[in-house]
Scaffold this active site. Structure first.
Site, PDB file in Angstrom:
ATOM      1  N   HIS A 182      -9.095   0.783  -0.733  1.00  0.00           N
ATOM      2  CA  HIS A 182      -8.662   1.539   0.179  1.00  0.00           C
ATOM      3  C   HIS A 182      -9.464   2.520   0.777  1.00  0.00           C
ATOM      4  CE1 HIS A 182      -6.085   5.123   0.992  1.00  0.00           C
ATOM      5  NE2 HIS A 182      -4.931   4.062   1.481  1.00  0.00           N
ATOM      6  N   HIS A 205       1.608   4.817  -1.889  1.00  0.00           N
ATOM      7  CA  HIS A 205       1.089   5.652  -2.833  1.00  0.00           C
ATOM      8  C   HIS A 205       1.713   6.490  -3.358  1.00  0.00           C
ATOM      9  CE1 HIS A 205      -2.366   4.018  -0.499  1.00  0.00           C
ATOM     10  NE2 HIS A 205      -2.017   4.572   0.382  1.00  0.00           N
ATOM     11  N   ASP A 234       2.032   2.146   3.861  1.00  0.00           N
ATOM     12  CA  ASP A 234       1.207   3.298   3.945  1.00  0.00           C
ATOM     13  C   ASP A 234       1.934   4.489   3.498  1.00  0.00           C
ATOM     14  OD1 ASP A 234      -1.463   4.305   3.303  1.00  0.00           O
ATOM     15  OD2 ASP A 234      -1.971   4.116   5.214  1.00  0.00           O
ATOM     16  N   GLU A 273       0.894  -1.302  -0.220  1.00  0.00           N
ATOM     17  CA  GLU A 273      -0.044   0.001  -0.268  1.00  0.00           C
ATOM     18  C   GLU A 273       1.002   1.198   0.150  1.00  0.00           C
ATOM     19  OE1 GLU A 273      -3.157   0.236   2.526  1.00  0.00           O
ATOM     20  OE2 GLU A 273      -3.226   2.238   2.791  1.00  0.00           O
TER      21      GLU A 273
HETATM   22  C1  GRE Z   1      -4.007   6.710   3.842  1.00  0.00           C
HETATM   23  O1  GRE Z   1      -3.764   6.201   2.737  1.00  0.00           O
HETATM   24  O2  GRE Z   1      -3.891   6.228   4.804  1.00  0.00           O
HETATM   25  C2  GRE Z   1      -4.095   8.106   3.969  1.00  0.00           C
HETATM   26  C3  GRE Z   1      -4.245   8.971   2.838  1.00  0.00           C
HETATM   27  C4  GRE Z   1      -4.460  10.373   3.176  1.00  0.00           C
HETATM   28  C5  GRE Z   1      -4.075  10.929   4.238  1.00  0.00           C
HETATM   29  C6  GRE Z   1      -3.790  10.112   5.389  1.00  0.00           C
HETATM   30  C7  GRE Z   1      -3.692   8.761   5.148  1.00  0.00           C
HETATM   31  O3  GRE Z   1      -4.643   8.538   1.700  1.00  0.00           O
HETATM   32  O4  GRE Z   1      -3.322   8.209   6.282  1.00  0.00           O
HETATM   33 ZN    ZN Z   2      -2.975   4.218   2.251  1.00  0.00          ZN
END
Ligand code: GRE
Ligand code: ZN
Length: 320
Positions: free
Chosen positions: A160, A9, A282, A7
């Site tokens: 997600h 991003h 994350d 995960e």
């Molecule tokens: C996450 O993917 O957990 C996330 C976001 C945006 C802000 C905070 C966050 O996608 O933890």
């Molecule tokens: Zn995330």
């Protein structure tokens, strides 16, 4: 220990605007830093990965991504563009990055086709969906074609969180509870239960659902789900397997994203099984450093550690 994280991003300059609402749920400095890191692959990300022994990230477009687009043809075009962009990033670093496809669920047939293109032509690992698509959830009958295609391709769909459709009354007056700290998890676990009780896994028994954040609380409540399903007014809903837990044990895979804590990890392993828990950081919302240190050092049988850190990802995502 070899590590593959699921995960992880990113965002593109074109799509960064879709995440504008996220600044309302984040501290300004934290959001600014995350935004910078989301756009980067090589200046900070790869050196961080190197510094902490993270071999590979399976990348996904940051929430809400394509789900926030209101026009179906625009969503289809932007999904194709961003998936092609991600394929280019992966091609430059084929041993370090993999990808989950952004899916334009605004057009179900186009989304199924884009998933297939991404997997068969771009070499992607599956699709990632950020919560609802203009209020539509993944149990919507029109989206069965996407599950059918995912099952046929034998790839997972990663669900997600993102901002909800609406704000439940119980959250009224408490905006500090909105977002990743609390409301996103509730929304996402409920979304996953819509799939179970909405018959997605009866229709597609080999479908694979990935949830982050150690399963958004679901591993902790399997016994209670089963017990109370025996009591509940079922409103005509029937589960072919009888118990909700049977689906969560069979069709659900969870990642450790954003949960660097031993007890929830043990709970997920105990309840879902050793093949159903996979490592994730994350990034950039959590640090690669803390997540890697956690999985490298948490008290765990070494065989289990290898499964969570990389072997389950290799099996589920076909990474060799
Ligand atoms: C996450 O993917 O957990 C996330 C976001 C945006 C802000 C905070 C966050 O996608 O933890
Ligand atoms: Zn995330």
């Amino acid at each position: 220990m070899k590590k593959i994280a699921l995960e992880e991003h990113f965002v593109t300059t074109e799509l960064v605007g879709y995440g504008a609402g996220s600044s309302a749920i984040a501290q300004p400095d934290a959001w600014a830093e995350a935004s910078r890191r989301l756009l980067d692959f090589t200046a900070e990300r790869l050196p961080e990965m190197d510094a902490h022994g993270l071999d590979m990230q399976a990348l996904s477009l940051n929430a809400p991504g394509i789900q926030a687009e209101t026009e179906a043809p625009v969503a289809v075009a932007k999904a194709i563009t961003v998936n092609d962009f991600l394929a280019g990033v992966i091609a430059e670093h084929p041993t370090r990055f993999r990808g989950f496809a952004a899916l334009p669920l605004q057009d179900a047939n186009a989304a199924a086709d884009e998933l297939e293109r991404a997997v068969t032509q771009l070499g992607f690992c599956g699709g990632l969906v950020n919560a609802h698509t203009n209020g539509m959830y993944l149990d919507d009958p029109s989206l069965r074609v996407v599950w059918e295609r995912a099952e046929a391709l034998d790839v997972p769909l990663y669900l997600h969180p993102a901002n909800g459709v609406d704000t439940a009354h119980v959250l009224s007056g408490h905006p500090e509870l909105l977002g990743p700290m609390w409301s996103w998890g509730i929304d996402t676990s409920t979304h996953a239960l819509r799939l179970v009780f909405g018959g997605v896994f009866d229709d597609f028994p080999k479908a694979k659902l990935l949830l982050g954040h150690m399963g958004e609380g679901l591993p902790y409540v399997l016994w209670r789900l089963d017990s109370r399903w025996g009591f509940q007014n079922r409103h005509g809903v029937e589960l072919a397997l009888g118990k909700p837990s049977a689906y969560l044990k069979r069709n659900l895979y969870v990642t450790t994203s954003g949960v660097d804590s031993a007890s929830p990890l043990q709970c997920a392993l105990d309840e879902l099984g050793a093949d159903h828990v996979l490592f994730a950081t994350d990034y950039p919302f959590e640090t690669i450093s803390e997540a890697c240190t956690f999985i490298d050092t948490v008290e765990l049988d070494e065989g289990l550690r290898a499964k969570v850190a990389h072997e389950n990802a290799e099996a589920l995502l076909g990474i060799h």
